[in-house]
Write an enzyme that holds these catalytic residues in place. Structure first.
Site, PDB file in Angstrom:
ATOM      1  N   GLU A   1      -6.185  -9.108   3.922  1.00 23.46           N
ATOM      2  CA  GLU A   1      -5.323  -8.388   4.875  1.00 23.46           C
ATOM      3  C   GLU A   1      -5.266  -9.211   6.151  1.00 23.46           C
ATOM      4  O   GLU A   1      -6.318  -9.531   6.726  1.00 23.46           O
ATOM      5  CB  GLU A   1      -5.847  -6.976   5.177  1.00 23.46           C
ATOM      6  CG  GLU A   1      -5.631  -5.995   4.042  1.00 23.46           C
ATOM      7  CD  GLU A   1      -6.014  -4.560   4.389  1.00 23.46           C
ATOM      8  OE1 GLU A   1      -5.917  -4.161   5.563  1.00 23.46           O
ATOM      9  OE2 GLU A   1      -6.437  -3.845   3.455  1.00 23.46           O
TER      10      GLU A   1
ATOM     11  N   GLU B   1       0.838  -1.196   0.000  1.00 23.12           N
ATOM     12  CA  GLU B   1       0.000   0.000   0.000  1.00 23.12           C
ATOM     13  C   GLU B   1       0.875   1.248   0.000  1.00 23.12           C
ATOM     14  O   GLU B   1       2.026   1.225   0.465  1.00 23.12           O
ATOM     15  CB  GLU B   1      -0.877  -0.014   1.272  1.00 23.12           C
ATOM     16  CG  GLU B   1      -1.797   1.190   1.393  1.00 23.12           C
ATOM     17  CD  GLU B   1      -2.847   1.033   2.490  1.00 23.12           C
ATOM     18  OE1 GLU B   1      -2.771   0.083   3.283  1.00 23.12           O
ATOM     19  OE2 GLU B   1      -3.764   1.884   2.532  1.00 23.12           O
TER      20      GLU B   1
ATOM     21  N   GLN C   1       2.231  -6.016   5.654  1.00 24.10           N
ATOM     22  CA  GLN C   1       2.403  -5.707   4.244  1.00 24.10           C
ATOM     23  C   GLN C   1       3.818  -6.114   3.807  1.00 24.10           C
ATOM     24  O   GLN C   1       4.629  -6.480   4.646  1.00 24.10           O
ATOM     25  CB  GLN C   1       2.164  -4.235   4.001  1.00 24.10           C
ATOM     26  CG  GLN C   1       0.744  -3.797   4.351  1.00 24.10           C
ATOM     27  CD  GLN C   1       0.380  -2.403   3.822  1.00 24.10           C
ATOM     28  OE1 GLN C   1       1.114  -1.785   3.067  1.00 24.10           O
ATOM     29  NE2 GLN C   1      -0.783  -1.911   4.242  1.00 24.10           N
TER      30      GLN C   1
ATOM     31  N   TYR D   1      -6.754  -8.720  11.774  1.00 23.49           N
ATOM     32  CA  TYR D   1      -5.433  -8.417  12.329  1.00 23.49           C
ATOM     33  C   TYR D   1      -5.325  -8.982  13.744  1.00 23.49           C
ATOM     34  O   TYR D   1      -6.291  -8.943  14.514  1.00 23.49           O
ATOM     35  CB  TYR D   1      -5.205  -6.899  12.361  1.00 23.49           C
ATOM     36  CG  TYR D   1      -4.906  -6.325  10.985  1.00 23.49           C
ATOM     37  CD1 TYR D   1      -3.640  -6.443  10.433  1.00 23.49           C
ATOM     38  CD2 TYR D   1      -5.893  -5.687  10.240  1.00 23.49           C
ATOM     39  CE1 TYR D   1      -3.352  -5.928   9.165  1.00 23.49           C
ATOM     40  CE2 TYR D   1      -5.625  -5.170   8.971  1.00 23.49           C
ATOM     41  CZ  TYR D   1      -4.348  -5.295   8.449  1.00 23.49           C
ATOM     42  OH  TYR D   1      -4.067  -4.798   7.195  1.00 23.49           O
TER      43      TYR D   1
ATOM     44  N   ASN E   1     -12.515  -1.353  -0.750  1.00 25.31           N
ATOM     45  CA  ASN E   1     -11.720  -1.845   0.372  1.00 25.31           C
ATOM     46  C   ASN E   1     -12.353  -1.348   1.667  1.00 25.31           C
ATOM     47  O   ASN E   1     -12.651  -0.153   1.785  1.00 25.31           O
ATOM     48  CB  ASN E   1     -10.287  -1.292   0.281  1.00 25.31           C
ATOM     49  CG  ASN E   1      -9.532  -1.482   1.590  1.00 25.31           C
ATOM     50  OD1 ASN E   1      -9.121  -2.600   1.913  1.00 25.31           O
ATOM     51  ND2 ASN E   1      -9.380  -0.412   2.366  1.00 25.31           N
ATOM     52  N   GLU E   2     -12.544  -2.252   2.592  1.00 23.11           N
ATOM     53  CA  GLU E   2     -13.109  -1.889   3.907  1.00 23.11           C
ATOM     54  C   GLU E   2     -14.250  -0.869   3.746  1.00 23.11           C
ATOM     55  O   GLU E   2     -14.243   0.203   4.348  1.00 23.11           O
ATOM     56  CB  GLU E   2     -12.011  -1.401   4.862  1.00 23.11           C
ATOM     57  CG  GLU E   2     -10.971  -2.486   5.109  1.00 23.11           C
ATOM     58  CD  GLU E   2     -10.090  -2.313   6.341  1.00 23.11           C
ATOM     59  OE1 GLU E   2     -10.066  -1.226   6.923  1.00 23.11           O
ATOM     60  OE2 GLU E   2      -9.435  -3.303   6.711  1.00 23.11           O
TER      61      GLU E   2
HETATM   62  O1  AHR Z   1      -2.930  -2.450   6.301  1.00 22.03           O
HETATM   63  C1  AHR Z   1      -3.194  -1.229   6.911  1.00 22.03           C
HETATM   64  C2  AHR Z   1      -4.650  -0.818   6.829  1.00 22.03           C
HETATM   65  O2  AHR Z   1      -5.434  -1.724   7.536  1.00 22.03           O
HETATM   66  C3  AHR Z   1      -5.271  -0.822   5.450  1.00 22.03           C
HETATM   67  O3  AHR Z   1      -5.039   0.357   4.768  1.00 22.03           O
HETATM   68  C4  AHR Z   1      -6.731  -0.963   5.740  1.00 22.03           C
HETATM   69  O4  AHR Z   1      -7.431  -1.597   4.709  1.00 22.03           O
HETATM   70  C5  AHR Z   1      -6.761  -1.725   7.051  1.00 22.03           C
HETATM   71  O5  AHR Z   1      -7.568  -1.119   7.976  1.00 22.03           O
END
Ligand code: AHR
Length: 515
Positions: A319, A48, A368, A262, A195-196
């Site tokens: 992600e 990103e 990432q 995450y 995205n999101e």
């Molecule tokens: O990976 C960092 C961020 O996490 C990304 O930009 C977003 O899609 C997510 O919240």
């Protein structure tokens, strides 16, 4: 008597059993039901415009003194190629939700500066745009996965981008691409529709997003002529309601659905804790929270089955990874964090989970690639360092596009306080006449012996074995000391008849190849 755990299986027809030995930790391989492919895209990446991932990390420009190939850092390209990187997602993330691609094509000196609203508010010169990304994918041999801007863009903007990238006809966007130096269209395999969208991508309700998905997807298909898989924006972690609504209303309008998850060691987004300064408590909780991925996939998959019982729509975990506090002294919005032996174990055990769900999970993109979150590689000026997570991707690459062998695992508990998780995680696959077995010992204090029953595999020798461990659970590689955590040859195993006995050091990962 020690507590034991059975980690279930797996096979379509039910249980298969353990051999009668006294071993505490056992893994049986069910060769009879090995019928799913581990899609290589599970080993995908994400780059990103965030902090120093693209600028500095991947792209330094052709005039840089840092050795580069047409502007791409040579050391990074070489390191990523070594991983057989299958797919790369770009330009975000939240950045994609404010990105207008036309700003980033044409002569570099004429490109407009843009502001990166989500990540530090920095001004970017747009020298890395569509050409630079798609040419990078060609250089790496990776499939591009483009994230279209649904949050603040338009259908028109998306279809122009599709034509620009993929059309070989005599139409304005394809001709503009030719004027900008690229004759042939690129081969774009994946297109994310937003995205999101529940967050930085528009703060939408699933009902509203479903309608937009139908609209954008229709034109993505018309203008893309079936060239790529359209990826619907999926849920935030365990928001199964989102999956229910989007699948119920728009399953026919997508070729995959995503989900983001995450790992936060503390479970508290406001106080995520340090990437390096942690003890056993946060080591344990991070591994426990990473293991939540299993439940998450099972439940999203079950919800998808409700609307798509034949599993036409795969799940892309586009992600994932551990998210800690940024390194002290770094710019907070740049999400730069170190990477330890703990993170290597998170990567290995997460792959074990993805393999187990190979029937539904067909892509995953760790967040990432460089200098951001659970990165493969960290850079500082002209120096770079491979992280423990990088080494797991390298050790596990034998599983890419291999056939998953279902495993039945019996493991001792690793207890911390009142909580416990299985001490052993493992997975197996076969490809080109070889069987690949990966095992992790999550217990940081004790070595563990695992008996692997390989009956039915017709295996006579171990041809390769590598080990990743470290002096401490929070050991890291630094620019001054880049090889604290790195794979070494492994020899603490025995193959006797149909039993492979492996002794794993504390906090370690092993991959063995047998034939
Ligand atoms: O990976 C960092 C961020 O996490 C990304 O930009 C977003 O899609 C997510 O919240």
């Amino acid at each position: 008597m020690k507590l034991k755990r059975l980690i279930f299986v797996i096979s379509a027809i039910g249980l298969f059993t353990f051999s009668q030995t006294n071993a505490q930790n056992k893994m049986n391989l069910d060769f009879a039901h090995a019928d799913q492919t581990i899609n290589k895209n599970i080993y995908g990446h994400f780059a990103e415009h965030l902090g120093r991932c693209i600028y500095d990390g991947i792209w330094v420009g052709p005039d840089s003194e840092i050795p580069n190939i047409n502007g791409y850092r040579k050391d990074i390209v070489d390191a990523l190629k070594e991983l057989n990187i299958p797919v790369l997602r770009w330009p975000g993330g939240c950045f994609a939700d404010t990105y207008h691609w036309k700003d980033g094509v044409g002569p570099v000196e004429e490109r407009a500066n843009i502001k990166n609203y989500f990540w530090g508010g920095v001004i970017e010169d747009n020298s890395f745009g569509t050409h630079e990304f798609l040419n990078l994918c060609e250089l790496l041999g990776a499939d591009p996965y483009i994230s279209a801007n649904v949050g603040s863009g338009s259908v028109e903007e998306m279809v122009d981008w599709i034509e620009y990238m993929t059309s070989d006809e005599d139409i304005p966007m394809a001709n503009w691409r030719r004027e900008n130096g690229r004759e042939e269209p690129w081969d774009v395999k994946f297109l994310g529709i937003g995205n999101e969208s529940w967050g930085c991508g528009g703060d939408m309700r699933p009902e509203y997003y479903s309608d937009l998905l139908r609209q954008y997807s229709l034109y993505a298909r018309v203008y893309g002529e079936g060239k790529f898989q359209r990826v619907g924006c999926g849920a935030n972690g365990s928001d199964y309601h989102w999956t229910d609504i989007v699948m119920g209303r728009a399953a026919r309008h997508m070729d995959a659905l995503s989900v983001h998850y995450y790992t936060i060691a503390t479970g508290d987004w406001g106080n995520k804790s340090s990437a390096t300064d942690f003890g056993e408590e946060l080591y344990f909780s991070a591994l426990q929270n990473a293991g939540h991925m299993d439940e998450l996939i099972s439940k999203h998959s079950a919800m998808m089955d409700k609307h798509d019982p034949h599993k036409r729509v795969p799940l892309f975990v586009d992600e994932w990874g551990i998210w800690t506090d940024p390194e002290p002294g770094s710019t907070p919005g740049f999400l730069y964090q170190q990477n330890s032996m703990r993170d290597a174990l998170i990567a290995a055990t997460t792959f074990d989970i993805f393999h187990k769900h190979a029937d539904r999970v067909k892509m995953a993109n760790i967040a990432q690639a460089v200098n951001v979150l659970q990165a493969m590689i960290l850079t500082e000026d002209d120096k770079m360092v491979l992280t423990p997570t990088y080494h797991i991707f390298n050790m596990y690459k034998v599983h890419q596009d291999a056939t998953y062998i279902p495993v039945l695992l019996q493991s001792e508990d690793y207890k911390y306080g009142e909580e416990s998780i299985p001490a052993i995680s493992g997975t197996a696959s076969k490809k080109d006449g070889k069987v690949n077995i990966s095992l992790s010992n999550l217990n940081p204090n004790e070595k563990k012996t695992v008996e692997v029953d390989v009956e039915g595999g017709n295996l006579s020798s171990v041809i390769n074995a590598s080990l990743l461990t470290a002096p401490k659970i929070n050991s890291v590689n630094t620019f001054d000391n880049p090889e604290v955590v790195k794979p070494v040859e492994f020899s603490d195993y025995k193959l006797k008849k149909e039993t492979l006995t492996v002794t794993l050091p504390p906090h370690s990962v092993v991959t063995l190849q047998l034939q």
